[in-house]
Design a protein around this motif. Structure first.
Motif, PDB file in Angstrom:
ATOM      1  N   ASN A  93      20.335  30.028 -20.662  1.00 27.67           N
ATOM      2  CA  ASN A  93      21.609  29.350 -20.445  1.00 27.67           C
ATOM      3  C   ASN A  93      22.747  30.348 -20.630  1.00 27.67           C
ATOM      4  O   ASN A  93      22.583  31.365 -21.298  1.00 27.67           O
ATOM      5  N   LYS A  94      23.889  30.015 -20.031  1.00 29.27           N
ATOM      6  CA  LYS A  94      25.027  30.951 -20.104  1.00 29.27           C
ATOM      7  C   LYS A  94      26.074  30.455 -21.078  1.00 29.27           C
ATOM      8  O   LYS A  94      26.322  29.248 -21.163  1.00 29.27           O
ATOM      9  N   LEU A  95      26.693  31.386 -21.760  1.00 31.75           N
ATOM     10  CA  LEU A  95      27.753  31.062 -22.720  1.00 31.75           C
ATOM     11  C   LEU A  95      29.038  31.790 -22.314  1.00 31.75           C
ATOM     12  O   LEU A  95      28.973  32.875 -21.739  1.00 31.75           O
ATOM     13  N   ASN A  96      30.166  31.219 -22.661  1.00 24.63           N
ATOM     14  CA  ASN A  96      31.433  31.900 -22.356  1.00 24.63           C
ATOM     15  C   ASN A  96      31.521  33.263 -23.037  1.00 24.63           C
ATOM     16  O   ASN A  96      32.178  34.168 -22.526  1.00 24.63           O
ATOM     17  N   ILE A  97      30.836  33.432 -24.177  1.00 26.96           N
ATOM     18  CA  ILE A  97      30.944  34.693 -24.922  1.00 26.96           C
ATOM     19  C   ILE A  97      29.989  35.770 -24.410  1.00 26.96           C
ATOM     20  O   ILE A  97      30.031  36.906 -24.906  1.00 26.96           O
ATOM     21  N   ASP A  98      29.160  35.460 -23.393  1.00 30.41           N
ATOM     22  CA  ASP A  98      28.184  36.449 -22.905  1.00 30.41           C
ATOM     23  C   ASP A  98      28.835  37.773 -22.526  1.00 30.41           C
ATOM     24  O   ASP A  98      28.274  38.845 -22.772  1.00 30.41           O
ATOM     25  N   VAL A  99      30.022  37.704 -21.926  1.00 35.20           N
ATOM     26  CA  VAL A  99      30.682  38.927 -21.441  1.00 35.20           C
ATOM     27  C   VAL A  99      30.954  39.939 -22.552  1.00 35.20           C
ATOM     28  O   VAL A  99      31.104  41.132 -22.280  1.00 35.20           O
ATOM     29  N   HIS A 100      31.033  39.460 -23.787  1.00 34.64           N
ATOM     30  CA  HIS A 100      31.350  40.377 -24.887  1.00 34.64           C
ATOM     31  C   HIS A 100      30.126  41.082 -25.477  1.00 34.64           C
ATOM     32  O   HIS A 100      30.275  41.976 -26.301  1.00 34.64           O
ATOM     33  N   ASN A 101      28.921  40.637 -25.056  1.00 28.59           N
ATOM     34  CA  ASN A 101      27.685  41.241 -25.590  1.00 28.59           C
ATOM     35  C   ASN A 101      27.664  41.324 -27.111  1.00 28.59           C
ATOM     36  O   ASN A 101      27.303  42.353 -27.685  1.00 28.59           O
ATOM     37  N   TYR A 102      28.069  40.256 -27.775  1.00 26.91           N
ATOM     38  CA  TYR A 102      27.992  40.232 -29.241  1.00 26.91           C
ATOM     39  C   TYR A 102      26.540  40.230 -29.707  1.00 26.91           C
ATOM     40  O   TYR A 102      26.210  40.741 -30.766  1.00 26.91           O
ATOM     41  N   LEU A 103      25.698  39.587 -28.916  1.00 24.72           N
ATOM     42  CA  LEU A 103      24.308  39.414 -29.316  1.00 24.72           C
ATOM     43  C   LEU A 103      23.441  40.463 -28.643  1.00 24.72           C
ATOM     44  O   LEU A 103      23.635  40.761 -27.461  1.00 24.72           O
ATOM     45  N   VAL A 104      22.515  41.032 -29.402  1.00 24.50           N
ATOM     46  CA  VAL A 104      21.571  41.953 -28.768  1.00 24.50           C
ATOM     47  C   VAL A 104      20.486  41.110 -28.109  1.00 24.50           C
ATOM     48  O   VAL A 104      20.268  39.965 -28.512  1.00 24.50           O
ATOM     49  N   PRO A 105      19.804  41.630 -27.072  1.00 22.02           N
ATOM     50  CA  PRO A 105      18.778  40.826 -26.394  1.00 22.02           C
ATOM     51  C   PRO A 105      17.780  40.252 -27.391  1.00 22.02           C
ATOM     52  O   PRO A 105      17.319  40.954 -28.295  1.00 22.02           O
ATOM     53  N   GLY A 106      17.480  38.967 -27.247  1.00 22.72           N
ATOM     54  CA  GLY A 106      16.525  38.305 -28.140  1.00 22.72           C
ATOM     55  C   GLY A 106      17.187  37.661 -29.342  1.00 22.72           C
ATOM     56  O   GLY A 106      16.570  36.874 -30.049  1.00 22.72           O
ATOM     57  N   GLU A 107      18.430  37.982 -29.584  1.00 23.81           N
ATOM     58  CA  GLU A 107      19.148  37.401 -30.717  1.00 23.81           C
ATOM     59  C   GLU A 107      19.775  36.080 -30.259  1.00 23.81           C
ATOM     60  O   GLU A 107      20.232  35.978 -29.126  1.00 23.81           O
ATOM     61  N   HIS A 108      19.785  35.080 -31.156  1.00 23.11           N
ATOM     62  CA  HIS A 108      20.289  33.766 -30.765  1.00 23.11           C
ATOM     63  C   HIS A 108      21.623  33.464 -31.421  1.00 23.11           C
ATOM     64  O   HIS A 108      21.822  33.756 -32.600  1.00 23.11           O
ATOM     65  N   TRP A 109      22.489  32.820 -30.642  1.00 23.02           N
ATOM     66  CA  TRP A 109      23.864  32.566 -31.105  1.00 23.02           C
ATOM     67  C   TRP A 109      23.885  31.825 -32.440  1.00 23.02           C
ATOM     68  O   TRP A 109      24.556  32.223 -33.380  1.00 23.02           O
ATOM     69  N   TRP A 110      23.139  30.718 -32.552  1.00 24.94           N
ATOM     70  CA  TRP A 110      23.225  29.903 -33.769  1.00 24.94           C
ATOM     71  C   TRP A 110      22.742  30.677 -34.998  1.00 24.94           C
ATOM     72  O   TRP A 110      23.390  30.691 -36.040  1.00 24.94           O
ATOM     73  N   GLU A 111      21.594  31.359 -34.856  1.00 27.76           N
ATOM     74  CA  GLU A 111      21.055  32.134 -35.978  1.00 27.76           C
ATOM     75  C   GLU A 111      22.025  33.256 -36.357  1.00 27.76           C
ATOM     76  O   GLU A 111      22.236  33.539 -37.540  1.00 27.76           O
ATOM     77  N   TYR A 112      22.640  33.857 -35.342  1.00 30.05           N
ATOM     78  CA  TYR A 112      23.595  34.941 -35.591  1.00 30.05           C
ATOM     79  C   TYR A 112      24.807  34.411 -36.370  1.00 30.05           C
ATOM     80  O   TYR A 112      25.261  35.039 -37.328  1.00 30.05           O
ATOM     81  N   CYS A 113      25.300  33.240 -35.972  1.00 32.21           N
ATOM     82  CA  CYS A 113      26.448  32.624 -36.674  1.00 32.21           C
ATOM     83  C   CYS A 113      26.091  32.311 -38.119  1.00 32.21           C
ATOM     84  O   CYS A 113      26.889  32.530 -39.036  1.00 32.21           O
ATOM     85  N   GLU A 114      24.891  31.791 -38.344  1.00 34.61           N
ATOM     86  CA  GLU A 114      24.442  31.446 -39.689  1.00 34.61           C
ATOM     87  C   GLU A 114      24.395  32.682 -40.584  1.00 34.61           C
ATOM     88  O   GLU A 114      24.772  32.645 -41.747  1.00 34.61           O
ATOM     89  N   LYS A 115      23.916  33.776 -39.976  1.00 32.09           N
ATOM     90  CA  LYS A 115      23.791  35.027 -40.714  1.00 32.09           C
ATOM     91  C   LYS A 115      25.175  35.597 -41.045  1.00 32.09           C
ATOM     92  O   LYS A 115      25.436  36.045 -42.150  1.00 32.09           O
TER      93      LYS A 115
END
Ligand code: OGA
Ligand code: MN
Length: 294
Positions: A93-115
């Motif tokens: 799925n696509k997110l508005n924040i994809d363009v910023h590449n905050y997440l490395v491949p395989g990393e998930h938005w929710w888990e990243y936010c929790e961390k």
């Protein structure tokens, strides 16, 4: 007229008078609305209450605009909120924040936010698109960018369509909108879908909103209604192409349905807590469309 009312309800100073906003949670101002008899379809699953207990209306002022007052059980509320935050934000799925590449491949938005534990970062997420992806620049659905649509969400919409006697419905694209207390969605029509006869399903969770629904012209005066957690709006027939928008997010009533204790699931409370923290100051809207004819 739409823009004027939008500005009126968006205003912080002076704040709008909410007296004229239809609230289906209270009975006093719904007498003008047309109650809909639901098809006594079979029951769904533990996420929805039995359809015979639902209250559904078609707005007298906006024929084709259907409102169902929260048909979800407390478990259903938690289920969809969790799905939106943890699962619908995952690739492909696509997110508005994809363009910023905050997440490395395989990393998930929710888990990243929790961390990270940084609300400012969490708030950067504004939308996720599922299924057939809409290109926001060209306003077209791109055949090359089509991924599987979540089966449970498609099933929910099919069931709702059946209860409302709207015929068959094939969920092909969805936008999940994430709103914070200051967010708005300005007036627009949804007309990128090839099939503009199929209804559009809109389900909201978390904090409340004022929803404006107008007519085919931006000059038509809109009706303002409250959407609370679990409320379903279905745009059918002449309301399918009507102007609509969200000028204001408001705190949910204190007896909100996602905090209702779930007796048999006490041991799941810890798992639910982070999601509750998110919806305590956010609103989630799932907006589902059929794109093609069949
Ligand atoms: C949309 C939309 C309405 C809402 O996503 O197109 O109109 O209630 N959303 O958030
Ligand atoms: Mn819309």
């Amino acid at each position: 007229m739409f823009k004027r009312d939008f500005k009126y309800y968006k205003s912080k100073k002076p704040p709008p008078d909410l007296e004229k906003v239809l609230d289906f949670n209270f009975d006093y101002n719904i007498s003008l609305q047309n109650k809909i008899n639901l098809q006594s379809a079979s029951e769904f699953d533990g996420t929805l209450t039995p359809p015979k207990e639902w209250d559904a209306f078609e707005l007298g002022s906006n024929p084709g605009l259907i409102f169902i007052r929260n048909p979800f059980t407390p478990i259903g509320q938690r289920y969809w909120i969790t799905r939106c935050l943890k699962d619908f934000t995952r690739k492909p799925n696509k997110l508005n924040i994809d363009v910023h590449n905050y997440l490395v491949p395989g990393e998930h938005w929710w888990e990243y936010c929790e961390k990270l534990g940084d609300d400012k970062f969490t708030e950067k997420l504004r939308w996720a698109t599922l299924g057939y992806h809409h290109n926001w620049d060209t306003k077209v659905y791109d055949e090359r960018e089509r991924v599987d649509f979540p089966e449970d969400l498609a099933e929910l919409c099919r069931f709702l369509a059946n209860c409302l006697k709207l015929g068959s419905f094939s969920a092909e694209a969805a936008i999940v909108n994430f709103y914070h207390m200051d967010s708005t969605l300005s007036g627009h029509t949804d007309h990128s879908e090839k099939n503009l006869e199929a209804p559009l399903f809109s389900v909201s969770f978390g904090q409340s909103a004022i929803f404006l629904i107008g007519g085919h012209s931006i000059e038509d005066k809109p009706t303002a209604l409250f959407l609370h957690s679990g409320d379903v709006v279905v745009m059918t027939k002449e309301a399918r192409l009507s102007y609509h928008g969200v000028p204001k997010i408001l705190p949910a009533p204190s007896n909100n349905p996602w905090t209702t204790p779930i007796k048999s699931c006490n041991n799941l409370d810890g798992l639910w807590k982070p999601f509750e923290r998110y919806v305590n100051k956010s609103r989630i809207n799932i907006n589902v469309r059929q794109v093609n004819d069949v």
